[in-house]
Design an enzyme around this catalytic site. Structure first.
Site, PDB file in Angstrom:
ATOM      1  N   ASP A 118       0.859  -1.186   0.000  1.00  0.00           N
ATOM      2  CA  ASP A 118       0.000   0.000   0.000  1.00  0.00           C
ATOM      3  C   ASP A 118       0.893   1.232   0.000  1.00  0.00           C
ATOM      4  O   ASP A 118       2.102   1.126   0.269  1.00  0.00           O
ATOM      5  CB  ASP A 118      -0.928   0.002   1.213  1.00  0.00           C
ATOM      6  CG  ASP A 118      -2.226   0.761   0.962  1.00  0.00           C
ATOM      7  OD1 ASP A 118      -2.368   1.353  -0.119  1.00  0.00           O
ATOM      8  OD2 ASP A 118      -3.096   0.760   1.849  1.00  0.00           O
ATOM      9  N   ASP A 122      -1.253   4.803   7.723  1.00  0.00           N
ATOM     10  CA  ASP A 122      -1.756   5.953   8.478  1.00  0.00           C
ATOM     11  C   ASP A 122      -2.246   5.472   9.846  1.00  0.00           C
ATOM     12  O   ASP A 122      -1.502   5.445  10.817  1.00  0.00           O
ATOM     13  CB  ASP A 122      -2.856   6.632   7.681  1.00  0.00           C
ATOM     14  CG  ASP A 122      -3.296   7.959   8.281  1.00  0.00           C
ATOM     15  OD1 ASP A 122      -2.954   8.234   9.439  1.00  0.00           O
ATOM     16  OD2 ASP A 122      -3.991   8.718   7.593  1.00  0.00           O
TER      17      ASP A 122
END
Length: 232
Positions: A118, A122
């Site tokens: 990815d 986060d």
């Protein structure tokens, strides 16, 4: 058990923090992302994956960059946590698209070494969902996670201790803008790349018109100097 962590090989004290643009966001260029992905390649090779699972849409292009070095197939999946229309976080991850394990490359997951890719770690919610879903549904022999950017912030969830974690670059917890999303931020790609260079404190490239202007000025200066010398 302790999770295997292969973080970005960088000296935080010696690496200048990226600047935020006027809108408070941090922009990244294709060239910057390519350099970061290539910097991860050797650590990914150590894991020796059989297949890449790219989380869309942000993981698609970094996975394709990495595939040039690894020369292994890519499976595309799509998970949704943020609303594209409002840029707001949802309450849970939605499984939008998954791969067919019974055909083609899908057969190369069960009992194999899988790299999940990815663009950014986060809150880690999406990564955690993907890892757990792959392990539960597709039973790979081993799993690693590779992200281009790891935001230096407290994560809402943790990965299983036996999952290898590879981050290309540790970045501050600001809103990242990637070049494949340039249109979403009302920029063409040239403007996006310019903002990315400024955020990274890189020299800004001169436009074609600026270059032509400088050439013209140099030519005029040369004529003027020649004129002065001819009078001597």
């Amino acid at each position: 058990a302790t999770q295997t962590m292969l973080f970005a090989k960088q000296d935080p004290a010696g690496k200048a923090e990226r600047l935020a643009a006027a809108d408070g966001k941090v922009y990244f260029s294709y060239a910057q992302i390519h350099r970061t992905v290539m910097g991860m390649a050797e650590r990914v090779k150590e894991f020796n994956p059989d297949v890449i699972i790219a989380i869309g849409g942000g993981g698609f292009i970094p996975a394709r960059m990495l595939r040039t070095v690894l020369k292994i197939p890519i499976l595309a999946i799509s998970l949704e946590l943020y609303d594209d229309d409002t840029n707001t976080k949802g309450s849970c991850v939605k499984k939008v698209q998954w791969f067919d394990e019974t055909s083609g490359v899908g057969r190369q997951v069960r009992g194999k070494r899988v790299l999940i890719m990815d663009e950014v770690d986060d809150t880690r919610t999406t990564l955690k969902f993907c890892v757990d879903e792959v392990i539960t549904t597709n039973a790979p022999a081993a799993v690693a996670v590779a992200v281009v950017h790891n935001k230096l912030k407290k994560k809402e969830v943790e990965l299983s201790p036996d999952v290898v974690y590879i981050a290309g670059e540790d970045v501050p917890p600001k809103w990242n803008c990637y070049p494949w999303d340039a249109a979403a931020y009302k920029h063409d790609i040239s403007r996006h790349e310019e903002l990315a260079r400024k955020c990274a404190r890189e020299p800004t490239l001169l436009s074609a018109s600026s270059c032509m202007g400088m050439v013209a000025m140099a030519a005029l200066a040369g004529v003027a100097i020649g004129h002065v010398l001819s009078k001597r």
